[in-house]
Write a protein that holds these residues in place. Structure first.
Motif, PDB file in Angstrom:
ATOM      1  N   ALA A 288      -6.656  16.163  17.335  1.00  0.00           N
ATOM      2  CA  ALA A 288      -5.448  16.062  16.522  1.00  0.00           C
ATOM      3  C   ALA A 288      -5.669  16.683  15.152  1.00  0.00           C
ATOM      4  CB  ALA A 288      -5.020  14.596  16.378  1.00  0.00           C
ATOM      5  N   ILE A 289      -4.541  16.883  14.468  1.00  0.00           N
ATOM      6  CA  ILE A 289      -4.533  17.399  13.097  1.00  0.00           C
ATOM      7  C   ILE A 289      -3.732  16.424  12.247  1.00  0.00           C
ATOM      8  CG2 ILE A 289      -3.809  19.260  11.564  1.00  0.00           C
ATOM      9  CD1 ILE A 289      -4.090  21.197  13.835  1.00  0.00           C
ATOM     10  N   GLY A 290      -4.336  15.925  11.179  1.00  0.00           N
ATOM     11  CA  GLY A 290      -3.628  15.090  10.214  1.00  0.00           C
ATOM     12  C   GLY A 290      -3.076  15.952   9.095  1.00  0.00           C
ATOM     13  N   ILE A 291      -1.775  15.890   8.863  1.00  0.00           N
ATOM     14  CA  ILE A 291      -1.095  16.762   7.895  1.00  0.00           C
ATOM     15  C   ILE A 291      -0.741  15.955   6.660  1.00  0.00           C
ATOM     16  CG2 ILE A 291       0.904  18.245   7.503  1.00  0.00           C
ATOM     17  CD1 ILE A 291       0.955  18.688  10.547  1.00  0.00           C
ATOM     18  N   GLN A 292      -1.168  16.450   5.508  1.00  0.00           N
ATOM     19  CA  GLN A 292      -0.864  15.821   4.228  1.00  0.00           C
ATOM     20  C   GLN A 292       0.138  16.670   3.462  1.00  0.00           C
ATOM     21  OE1 GLN A 292      -4.878  15.563   2.667  1.00  0.00           O
ATOM     22  NE2 GLN A 292      -5.016  13.401   3.206  1.00  0.00           N
ATOM     23  N   LEU A 293       1.023  16.001   2.771  1.00  0.00           N
ATOM     24  CA  LEU A 293       2.102  16.667   2.052  1.00  0.00           C
ATOM     25  C   LEU A 293       1.615  17.128   0.683  1.00  0.00           C
ATOM     26  CD1 LEU A 293       5.141  17.111   2.788  1.00  0.00           C
ATOM     27  CD2 LEU A 293       5.643  15.157   1.339  1.00  0.00           C
ATOM     28  N   SER A 294       2.094  18.278   0.231  1.00  0.00           N
ATOM     29  CA  SER A 294       1.800  18.711  -1.129  1.00  0.00           C
ATOM     30  C   SER A 294       2.575  17.855  -2.120  1.00  0.00           C
ATOM     31  CB  SER A 294       2.156  20.192  -1.304  1.00  0.00           C
ATOM     32  OG  SER A 294       3.544  20.376  -1.160  1.00  0.00           O
ATOM     33  N   PRO A 295       2.127  17.755  -3.379  1.00  0.00           N
ATOM     34  CA  PRO A 295       2.756  16.822  -4.326  1.00  0.00           C
ATOM     35  C   PRO A 295       4.234  17.053  -4.569  1.00  0.00           C
ATOM     36  CG  PRO A 295       0.617  17.564  -5.144  1.00  0.00           C
ATOM     37  CD  PRO A 295       0.925  18.394  -3.939  1.00  0.00           C
ATOM     38  N   THR A 296       4.716  18.293  -4.471  1.00  0.00           N
ATOM     39  CA  THR A 296       6.117  18.585  -4.794  1.00  0.00           C
ATOM     40  C   THR A 296       6.943  18.946  -3.568  1.00  0.00           C
ATOM     41  OG1 THR A 296       5.525  20.897  -5.248  1.00  0.00           O
ATOM     42  CG2 THR A 296       5.499  19.367  -7.108  1.00  0.00           C
ATOM     43  N   ALA A 297       6.444  18.663  -2.380  1.00  0.00           N
ATOM     44  CA  ALA A 297       7.111  19.123  -1.160  1.00  0.00           C
ATOM     45  C   ALA A 297       8.210  18.172  -0.724  1.00  0.00           C
ATOM     46  CB  ALA A 297       6.093  19.299  -0.035  1.00  0.00           C
ATOM     47  N   ASN A 298       9.112  18.694   0.099  1.00  0.00           N
ATOM     48  CA  ASN A 298      10.181  17.930   0.719  1.00  0.00           C
ATOM     49  C   ASN A 298       9.669  17.407   2.055  1.00  0.00           C
ATOM     50  OD1 ASN A 298      12.488  17.149   2.217  1.00  0.00           O
ATOM     51  ND2 ASN A 298      13.783  18.493   1.014  1.00  0.00           N
ATOM     52  N   ALA A 299       9.610  16.086   2.207  1.00  0.00           N
ATOM     53  CA  ALA A 299       9.019  15.495   3.406  1.00  0.00           C
ATOM     54  C   ALA A 299       9.782  15.893   4.665  1.00  0.00           C
ATOM     55  CB  ALA A 299       8.973  13.969   3.264  1.00  0.00           C
ATOM     56  N   LEU A 300      11.112  15.802   4.636  1.00  0.00           N
ATOM     57  CA  LEU A 300      11.896  16.114   5.826  1.00  0.00           C
ATOM     58  C   LEU A 300      11.813  17.596   6.170  1.00  0.00           C
ATOM     59  CD1 LEU A 300      15.121  13.954   5.316  1.00  0.00           C
ATOM     60  CD2 LEU A 300      13.097  13.438   6.651  1.00  0.00           C
ATOM     61  N   ALA A 301      11.908  18.455   5.161  1.00  0.00           N
ATOM     62  CA  ALA A 301      11.840  19.896   5.416  1.00  0.00           C
ATOM     63  C   ALA A 301      10.468  20.295   5.936  1.00  0.00           C
ATOM     64  CB  ALA A 301      12.184  20.674   4.149  1.00  0.00           C
ATOM     65  N   THR A 302       9.416  19.692   5.373  1.00  0.00           N
ATOM     66  CA  THR A 302       8.062  20.027   5.826  1.00  0.00           C
ATOM     67  C   THR A 302       7.828  19.563   7.258  1.00  0.00           C
ATOM     68  OG1 THR A 302       7.261  19.832   3.550  1.00  0.00           O
ATOM     69  CG2 THR A 302       5.619  19.777   5.304  1.00  0.00           C
ATOM     70  N   ALA A 303       8.260  18.350   7.578  1.00  0.00           N
ATOM     71  CA  ALA A 303       8.107  17.859   8.948  1.00  0.00           C
ATOM     72  C   ALA A 303       8.871  18.734   9.932  1.00  0.00           C
ATOM     73  CB  ALA A 303       8.570  16.409   9.037  1.00  0.00           C
ATOM     74  N   GLY A 304      10.071  19.133   9.567  1.00  0.00           N
ATOM     75  CA  GLY A 304      10.838  20.025  10.439  1.00  0.00           C
ATOM     76  C   GLY A 304      10.180  21.380  10.614  1.00  0.00           C
ATOM     77  N   ALA A 305       9.607  21.906   9.515  1.00  0.00           N
ATOM     78  CA  ALA A 305       8.928  23.206   9.604  1.00  0.00           C
ATOM     79  C   ALA A 305       7.672  23.124  10.474  1.00  0.00           C
ATOM     80  CB  ALA A 305       8.579  23.700   8.205  1.00  0.00           C
ATOM     81  N   VAL A 306       6.950  22.007  10.389  1.00  0.00           N
ATOM     82  CA  VAL A 306       5.759  21.831  11.228  1.00  0.00           C
ATOM     83  C   VAL A 306       6.152  21.756  12.697  1.00  0.00           C
ATOM     84  CG1 VAL A 306       3.879  20.252  11.809  1.00  0.00           C
ATOM     85  CG2 VAL A 306       4.373  20.766   9.420  1.00  0.00           C
ATOM     86  N   ARG A 307       7.211  21.028  13.009  1.00  0.00           N
ATOM     87  CA  ARG A 307       7.668  20.952  14.397  1.00  0.00           C
ATOM     88  C   ARG A 307       8.106  22.320  14.916  1.00  0.00           C
ATOM     89  NH1 ARG A 307       8.873  15.874  16.504  1.00  0.00           N
ATOM     90  NH2 ARG A 307       8.557  14.129  15.058  1.00  0.00           N
ATOM     91  N   ALA A 308       8.795  23.082  14.066  1.00  0.00           N
ATOM     92  CA  ALA A 308       9.212  24.425  14.483  1.00  0.00           C
ATOM     93  C   ALA A 308       8.008  25.329  14.722  1.00  0.00           C
ATOM     94  CB  ALA A 308      10.141  25.028  13.421  1.00  0.00           C
ATOM     95  N   LYS A 309       7.001  25.223  13.861  1.00  0.00           N
ATOM     96  CA  LYS A 309       5.795  26.031  14.038  1.00  0.00           C
ATOM     97  C   LYS A 309       5.064  25.643  15.321  1.00  0.00           C
ATOM     98  CE  LYS A 309       4.268  28.742  11.894  1.00  0.00           C
ATOM     99  NZ  LYS A 309       4.291  30.220  12.041  1.00  0.00           N
ATOM    100  N   MET A 310       4.983  24.345  15.625  1.00  0.00           N
ATOM    101  CA  MET A 310       4.310  23.918  16.847  1.00  0.00           C
ATOM    102  C   MET A 310       5.084  24.373  18.087  1.00  0.00           C
ATOM    103  SD  MET A 310       1.529  22.609  15.912  1.00  0.00           S
ATOM    104  CE  MET A 310       1.039  22.137  17.564  1.00  0.00           C
ATOM    105  N   ASP A 311       6.413  24.360  18.027  1.00  0.00           N
ATOM    106  CA  ASP A 311       7.202  24.877  19.146  1.00  0.00           C
ATOM    107  C   ASP A 311       6.945  26.368  19.345  1.00  0.00           C
ATOM    108  OD1 ASP A 311       8.314  22.386  19.627  1.00  0.00           O
ATOM    109  OD2 ASP A 311      10.063  22.759  18.356  1.00  0.00           O
ATOM    110  N   GLU A 312       6.767  27.076  18.245  1.00  0.00           N
ATOM    111  CA  GLU A 312       6.474  28.503  18.347  1.00  0.00           C
ATOM    112  C   GLU A 312       5.089  28.753  18.932  1.00  0.00           C
ATOM    113  OE1 GLU A 312       5.562  32.185  15.262  1.00  0.00           O
ATOM    114  OE2 GLU A 312       6.769  30.489  14.585  1.00  0.00           O
ATOM    115  N   LEU A 313       4.103  27.955  18.510  1.00  0.00           N
ATOM    116  CA  LEU A 313       2.741  28.157  19.002  1.00  0.00           C
ATOM    117  C   LEU A 313       2.567  27.664  20.436  1.00  0.00           C
ATOM    118  CD1 LEU A 313       0.712  27.017  15.843  1.00  0.00           C
ATOM    119  CD2 LEU A 313       1.169  29.355  16.591  1.00  0.00           C
ATOM    120  N   GLN A 314       3.409  26.719  20.854  1.00  0.00           N
ATOM    121  CA  GLN A 314       3.257  26.151  22.188  1.00  0.00           C
ATOM    122  C   GLN A 314       3.423  27.199  23.283  1.00  0.00           C
ATOM    123  OE1 GLN A 314       6.036  23.022  23.111  1.00  0.00           O
ATOM    124  NE2 GLN A 314       4.671  22.035  24.566  1.00  0.00           N
ATOM    125  N   ARG A 315       4.152  28.262  23.017  1.00  0.00           N
ATOM    126  CA  ARG A 315       4.342  29.306  24.016  1.00  0.00           C
ATOM    127  C   ARG A 315       3.040  30.016  24.356  1.00  0.00           C
ATOM    128  NH1 ARG A 315       8.862  32.985  21.470  1.00  0.00           N
ATOM    129  NH2 ARG A 315       7.483  32.661  19.672  1.00  0.00           N
TER     130      ARG A 315
END
Length: 573
Positions: A288-315
């Motif tokens: 597994a990979i544990g993901i930590q948020l940057s101090p000024t990041a948007n939690a919802l946007a970052t989580a959505g971007a990570v899910r989109a990236k994983m969907d892209e890599l899953q192919r």
């Protein structure tokens, strides 16, 4: 000011529309979080010294870094950990309000001065400096459905193909691998080493010397003689890649021509780089990979971007490999914000019903209702300008402010309606006269309410971090409410209200008639109670003093939290 916009209603609408557009644009750029950032900014320094004990780490790495970081601008305290798995971690915490980017640069500059004194094995692997939050935003795990890949193979695939991709996602401060990548493992046999009169240092030196990437040059490079016809780079075998190649490393060459190779004193195999960390999902091994948020990041946007990236890599995942997200804190953030937004709309609807119940005219009710979204959108624009976020506290402040936002507009509308009823003036003339009467009162009550909430914005420490956004969002919403009461509300009163005859009375029939009679009866009864109280002021003052004493007694026994000092002596202080 109000009379100016009575004659220029289009200008009032332009101001309101401008505020609405500014607020709508601000919403798209505001970060979303469950709570404001309370913890002071911190920078984490991580170093690896394979094979070292905790005491060795403390003496050779941790203490040196701590000494060098002391005296950094804004540094409040240092926390360090020296673990038995060879990892040293130093967390430098800075005072609230410190620019985290400048703090990270300062830490890196100080590390450059201490790096020459660190062990060579540490500097070879590098000292990492991160400015991510300490808690995990989410955990992404890879598993093999058909069992074709073991946890080491999954960890190696994560490290080489997924980890760096996730780190590049906007908003990700750091990504930590819970697993291990592949590495060449050399298991030494102490008895054989003694028999050949060798030491582990001899083995390490031989591996280092014969497993190196070298620059071998080129054949026929200039300057060369005229008979050289071609030029070609020379390719030699540098770093070894197979257990057989490592096993053939020569440890010692004897005068009689015999040699001692690595496979003679050790077992060489391709295994995991480390075995201290393991991950499981439902009892099944995984990585597994544990993901930590940057101090000024948007939690919802970052989580959505990570899910989109994983969907892209899953192919591109190997056959039978899939990913799952067993831990995601953004769900709680989303649910919290959705519930507060739902409460916000419910509050607007209830305010509309209450105004309709008492004003009993849809035109009178519509004017204060229009003011609410304009003031709320203006508050979002102010929050964006101040660097705030959409969180539970700021939204809670808006929910509380809704009841106050409509007050100024209701005062204007009711005064206009009173003047039209009593004097028979037209809506425009009644609005002009009403604004002359109540402009000072609107400004005064707005200043009083703003002064009540503003002191919380100047609290220091954790208390200030928690309540600053709440306080300023409340103050901004009330300021916009007053602005609308002096601009848009009189313009609407002068344009959409209908004239009424002098002496017009409230509804006497139907539901509103029943409500008006009941309300008038209640008001009369209340006035009678107040009249009786005024004839017995002494005993009621004693009751008031007793209530104050009870409140003070209860306050002294309430548990405290985020309170720097006690105004009433209590055991909690």
């Amino acid at each position: 000011m109000g009379t100016y916009f009575i004659d220029r209603p289009v200008f009032a609408w332009v101001i309101a529309v401008f505020i609405l557009v500014a607020g709508a644009l601000a919403i798209t750029g505001l970060p979303i979080a469950q709570y404001p950032t309370v913890a002071p900014p911190s920078v984490v320094v991580t170093a690896m010294y394979p094979g070292a004990t905790a005491q060795t780490l403390d003496n050779s790495i941790t203490s040196l870094i701590e000494q060098e970081l002391n005296g950094a601008p804004g540094l409040e305290y240092i926390e360090s950990q020296s673990q038995a798995n060879g990892q040293a971690q130093v967390t430098a915490t800075f005072s609230p309000g410190t620019n985290i980017d400048l703090a990270a640069v300062e830490v890196q500059n100080r590390l450059k001065r201490v790096e020459p004194r660190l062990p060579q094995a540490v500097t070879q692997q590098g000292v990492q400096v991160t400015k991510a939050r300490s808690n995990f935003l989410m955990v992404v795990a890879l598993s093999s459905k058909d069992g074709s890949m073991d946890p080491i193979a999954l960890g190696d695939y994560l490290s080489r193909n997924v980890l760096n991709e996730v780190k590049r996602v906007p908003g990700v401060g750091d990504a930590i691998l819970f697993g291990t990548e592949r590495a060449m493992r050399i298991w030494l046999d102490p008895a054989k080493l003694v028999g050949f009169k060798l030491t582990p240092a001899d083995v390490a030196n031989a591996v280092r010397a014969q497993n190196a990437q070298v620059a071998s040059g080129a054949l026929g490079e200039l300057p060369s003689t005229s008979d050289v016809q071609i030029t070609a780079p020379i390719v030699v075998t540098g770093q070894l890649t197979t257990p057989e190649a490592f096993g053939s490393i020569i440890l010692r060459a004897n005068p009689d021509g015999s040699v001692v190779r690595l496979r003679d004193v050790a077992r060489v195999e391709l295994g995991g780089q480390a075995y201290a960390t393991a991950a499981r999902i439902n009892g099944n091994p995984t990585s597994a990979i544990g993901i930590q948020l940057s101090p000024t990041a948007n939690a919802l946007a970052t989580a959505g971007a990570v899910r989109a990236k994983m969907d892209e890599l899953q192919r591109f995942f190997p056959q039978g490999v899939s990913y799952v997200i067993p831990y995601d804190t953004s769900k709680f953030v989303r649910i919290s914000i959705e519930e507060v937004v739902k409460t916000l709309f419910e509050a607007v609807f209830l305010v509309f019903l209450v105004m309709l119940l008492f004003l009993q005219n849809i035109r009178y009710t519509l004017i204060p209702t229009i003011v609410v979204p304009v003031a709320l959108m203006g508050t979002f624009a102010v929050m964006f300008a101040l660097g705030f976020s959409i969180n539970v506290l700021t939204m809670f402040g808006m929910v509380l402010a809704i009841g106050i936002l409509v007050d100024d507009a209701i005062v204007v509308v009711e005064n206009v309606e009173r003047i039209m009823t009593e004097e028979g003036l037209s809506p425009r003339e009644a609005t002009r006269k009403a604004m002359h009467q109540i402009t000072g009162a609107i400004i005064g009550i707005t200043l009083v309410l703003t002064v009540v909430f503003l002191p919380m914005a100047f609290f220091g420490g954790a208390v200030g971090a928690i309540y600053r956004q709440f306080s300023l969002s409340m103050a901004a919403s009330m300021a916009f409410s007053a602005l609308m009461a002096l601009t848009l509300t009189p313009a609407l009163c002068a344009t959409i209200l209908k004239p009424v005859e002098a002496g017009h009375h409230i509804e006497k029939r139907g539901f509103f008639g029943w409500f008006n009679r009941g309300f008038a009866k209640t008001a009369t009864g209340y006035q009678g109670v107040i009249a009786r109280i005024l004839t017995r002021t002494g005993r009621f003052m004693l009751i008031f003093v007793a209530l104050l004493a009870i409140v003070a007694w209860l306050y002294a026994r309430l548990p405290s939290s985020f309170r720097s000092r006690c105004w009433v002596p209590s055991p909690a202080c």
